[in-house]
Design an enzyme around this catalytic site. Structure first.
Site, PDB file in Angstrom:
ATOM      1  CB  SER A 113      43.592  39.059  39.820  1.00  0.00           C
ATOM      2  OG  SER A 113      42.050  39.211  39.673  1.00  0.00           O
ATOM      3  CG  HIS A 114      42.149  35.242  39.413  1.00  0.00           C
ATOM      4  ND1 HIS A 114      42.074  36.565  38.840  1.00  0.00           N
ATOM      5  CD2 HIS A 114      42.316  34.214  38.677  1.00  0.00           C
ATOM      6  CE1 HIS A 114      42.581  36.190  37.350  1.00  0.00           C
ATOM      7  NE2 HIS A 114      42.678  34.996  37.140  1.00  0.00           N
ATOM      8  CG  ASP A 277      39.626  38.565  42.812  1.00  0.00           C
ATOM      9  OD1 ASP A 277      38.959  39.576  43.647  1.00  0.00           O
ATOM     10  OD2 ASP A 277      40.202  38.432  42.078  1.00  0.00           O
ATOM     11  CG  ASP A 279      42.304  42.273  42.700  1.00  0.00           C
ATOM     12  OD1 ASP A 279      41.493  41.141  42.672  1.00  0.00           O
ATOM     13  OD2 ASP A 279      42.269  42.934  41.381  1.00  0.00           O
ATOM     14  CG  ASP A 281      38.908  42.503  40.696  1.00  0.00           C
ATOM     15  OD1 ASP A 281      39.283  41.266  41.068  1.00  0.00           O
ATOM     16  OD2 ASP A 281      39.503  42.924  39.893  1.00  0.00           O
ATOM     17  NE  ARG A 282      38.732  37.181  38.400  1.00  0.00           N
ATOM     18  CZ  ARG A 282      39.095  36.284  37.438  1.00  0.00           C
ATOM     19  NH1 ARG A 282      38.769  35.180  37.740  1.00  0.00           N
ATOM     20  NH2 ARG A 282      39.857  36.969  36.417  1.00  0.00           N
ATOM     21  CB  THR A 344      38.284  39.296  27.599  1.00  0.00           C
ATOM     22  OG1 THR A 344      37.370  38.340  26.844  1.00  0.00           O
ATOM     23  CG2 THR A 344      38.778  38.910  28.795  1.00  0.00           C
ATOM     24  CE  LYS A 376      37.399  41.316  37.687  1.00  0.00           C
ATOM     25  NZ  LYS A 376      38.187  41.410  36.356  1.00  0.00           N
TER      26      LYS A 376
HETATM   27  C1  G1P Z   1      40.665  36.911  32.889  1.00  0.00           C
HETATM   28  C2  G1P Z   1      39.209  36.985  32.606  1.00  0.00           C
HETATM   29  C3  G1P Z   1      38.871  38.544  32.301  1.00  0.00           C
HETATM   30  C4  G1P Z   1      39.153  39.349  33.437  1.00  0.00           C
HETATM   31  C5  G1P Z   1      40.736  39.103  33.656  1.00  0.00           C
HETATM   32  C6  G1P Z   1      41.178  39.931  34.868  1.00  0.00           C
HETATM   33  O1  G1P Z   1      41.616  37.258  31.641  1.00  0.00           O
HETATM   34  O2  G1P Z   1      39.047  36.107  31.695  1.00  0.00           O
HETATM   35  O3  G1P Z   1      37.402  38.335  32.263  1.00  0.00           O
HETATM   36  O4  G1P Z   1      38.794  40.754  32.851  1.00  0.00           O
HETATM   37  O5  G1P Z   1      40.970  37.873  33.844  1.00  0.00           O
HETATM   38  O6  G1P Z   1      40.553  39.868  35.845  1.00  0.00           O
HETATM   39  P1  G1P Z   1      42.034  36.287  30.722  1.00  0.00           P
HETATM   40  O7  G1P Z   1      42.925  35.446  31.633  1.00  0.00           O
HETATM   41  O8  G1P Z   1      40.997  35.596  30.325  1.00  0.00           O
HETATM   42  O9  G1P Z   1      42.963  37.257  29.668  1.00  0.00           O
HETATM   43 ZN    ZN Z   2      40.857  40.192  40.814  1.00  0.00          ZN
END
Ligand code: G1P
Ligand code: ZN
Length: 544
Positions: A113-114, A277, A279, A281-282, A344, A376
């Site tokens: 992801s990010h 981000d 991948d 999705d954000r 979450t 997302k």
């Molecule tokens: C974080 C974000 C959450 C999101 C996830 C995946 O998770 O807070 O909302 O779904 O990344 O992108 P966390 O690190 O808080 O468990």
């Molecule tokens: Zn992501």
């Protein structure tokens, strides 16, 4: 080509977190680490023989290596076909769409992801089920259980598969189809949004900047925004995916997109700025002189979704993760539709979306999406915003202010303390949890009284499952909230997240600086949790 059965020994750290298995690249590079995990996934599934498996990732370092392994293991385990994005690329929402569109059995989404990428950066593997969404906990729990006892995996002995030529090829008994990563996704967006109206908006001189952060959305944004919607070339910046994200941090927030934010705050800056981000999705949404918090964006998109063709019949309901602000709740109330508060992580929205009980979902962590896929979707949020702007012919700032005047404003911030010692973080949370029953009734800062204090337990209304210990909630009688939870996606130490929220009525003050508006609550959070004291930090590492 022969199928080999290779002996292996288990790793004890393959427990999927909030969003799949995420670790540093060197962890994934250990012998059989990827093989063990993928075989554990397949061992936890039933009925995929001859079926389609979708594979794609965000192009980060190790993507190509892991994909070759995944294809060989899929072939050896009896999948009928693998569909893979050209070059091994698929954004997470595009992968979700491909799984659904081609009725695949499921998919492997390779991404962290990010999180930063590169040889010392992060990598990740996530299994998505046939609905296109992240596997529910009953599957991820089974995968973890399997990974602790696995003693062999099956793999096809074959040279590397060409992932660059679009088309099909035979790999053992399985077909591999390399597909254009963008085409099906762009076609889906066309069914949801009024492309002509958005085209007209760009033609009228509306100026936008989109930062793809050297990550996966580059090719998608170039095609959709510039080629299909006529935004001038150069609208998309940093649009070529790089395995290291150009040594950047592909997290679209005000820290890593500060330059774009500052540009949007200048008088001759563009009208609209957005980013996505690693991948895809954000999303980050910034109008001229107006940053839109993800929680507000969720509420605004839900309130205005009917302006886009794909949602013109209205929405069935809204879901938000527990720490996300309650701004969307007020929209649901006004629309008279269902509202759900989930733990979450996107995986908790899947059942509600599948059951048709909600149409729009969102998280405070820059994630919004709808029932068009089961992830997302960063570009989707950007396009819905563009569609709304094209119809309403107002600035982002005007739309946001109008929204607050009718619904009130939920001041909201998140304070993250990253790379905290795991033992200290756990102790802090455990002690606070133990004190929760004694908190209701206590009064702080003269008039802020605690109404409830609990550790959130989610009861899934669709399948009846229960997920406990999903974050500590301390609610006040005026609707303010302090939420505290440990991240489930970090790869080093513990990340403590503190979420703070205060509601201001429609006729109240909406122009305060966020940190200032939340100052009393920030103080109370420190009084209650002693985070700074215990961690020795002077303040959060990231404020969003
Ligand atoms: C974080 C974000 C959450 C999101 C996830 C995946 O998770 O807070 O909302 O779904 O990344 O992108 P966390 O690190 O808080 O468990
Ligand atoms: Zn992501």
């Amino acid at each position: 080509m022969t199928i080999l059965t290779v002996k292996t020994t288990p790793y004890n750290d393959q427990k999927p977190g909030t969003s799949g298995l995420r670790k540093r690249v060197p962890v994934f590079q250990q012998p059989n680490y990827v093989e063990n995990f993928i075989q554990s996934i397949f061992d936890s599934l039933e009925g995929f023989s001859g079926q389609i498996l979708v594979i794609g990732g965000d192009g980060r370092f190790y993507n190509d290596v892991a994909i070759q392994k995944a294809i060989r293991i899929a072939a050896a385990n009896g999948f009928g076909k693998v569909m893979v994005g050209q070059g091994g690329l698929l954004s997470t929402p595009a992968a979700s769409n491909i799984i659904r569109h081609y009725k695949a059995f499921g998919g492997l989404v390779l991404s962290a992801s990010h999180n930063p990428g590169g040889p010392e950066g992060d990598f990740g593997i996530k299994y998505n089920a046939g609905n296109g969404g992240p596997a529910p906990e009953k599957i991820t729990d089974a995968v973890f259980a399997r990974s602790t006892v696995i003693d062999s995996y099956k793999i096809l002995d074959t040279p590397d598969i060409d992932l660059h030529a679009i088309g099909t090829q035979q790999v053992g008994d399985m077909v591999v189809e390399v597909i254009d990563p963008v085409a099906d996704y762009a076609a889906l967006m066309r069914t949801l949004f009024d492309f002509d109206a958005i085209k007209a908006l760009f033609a009228s001189g509306f100026r936008m900047t989109f930062d793809a952060m050297h990550a996966i959305t580059g090719p998608y944004a170039h095609t959709i925004l510039e080629d299909l919607l006529g935004a001038p070339k150069g609208t998309v910046v940093n649009g070529t995916p790089s395995p290291t994200f150009n040594n950047g941090h592909p997290d679209p927030n005000l820290v890593y997109c500060k330059e774009m934010h500052d540009l949007l705050m200048t008088p001759d800056g563009p009208d609209f700025g957005a980013a996505s981000d690693g991948d895809g999705d954000r999303n980050l949404i910034i109008g001229k002189n107006r940053f839109v918090t993800p929680s507000d964006s969720l509420a605004l998109l839900a309130a205005n979704a009917h302006l886009a063709p794909g949602y013109k019949g209205g929405i069935a309901g809204i879901a938000r993760s527990m720490p996300t602000s309650a701004a969307a709740d007020r929209v649901a109330e006004k629309l008279g539709v269902e509202m759900h508060e989930t733990p979450t992580g996107w995986k908790f929205f899947g059942n509600l979306l599948d059951a048709g009980r909600v149409t729009i979902c969102g998280e405070e962590s820059a994630g919004t999406g709808s029932d068009h896929v089961r992830e997302k979707d960063g570009l989707w949020a950007v396009l819905l915003w563009l569609n709304i702007l094209a119809v309403r012919q107002q600035s982002v700032d005007a739309i946001v202010r109008e929204h607050w005047r009718s619904y009130g404003r939920n001041y909201y911030t998140r304070h993250d303390y990253e790379e905290v010692d795991v033992a200290i973080a756990n102790e802090l949370v455990d002690e606070l949890r133990a004190r929760l029953p004694s908190l209701p009734g206590r009064i702080f800062a003269d008039d802020l009284q605690i109404a409830y204090a609990d550790d959130f337990t989610y009861h899934d209304p669709v399948d009846g499952s229960t997920s406990a210990r999903q974050g500590i909630r301390i609610g006040f009688t005026d609707g303010s909230r302090i939420v505290l939870r440990l991240s489930g996606t970090g790869t080093v130490g513990a990340t403590l997240r503190v979420y703070l929220e205060r509601y201001e009525a429609p006729d109240g003050r909406h122009d305060l600086e966020t940190q200032l508006a939340l100052e009393p609550l920030i103080g109370i959070a420190e009084d209650l949790c002693k985070i700074r004291e215990r961690t020795g930090r002077t303040g959060p590492s990231v404020i969003t």
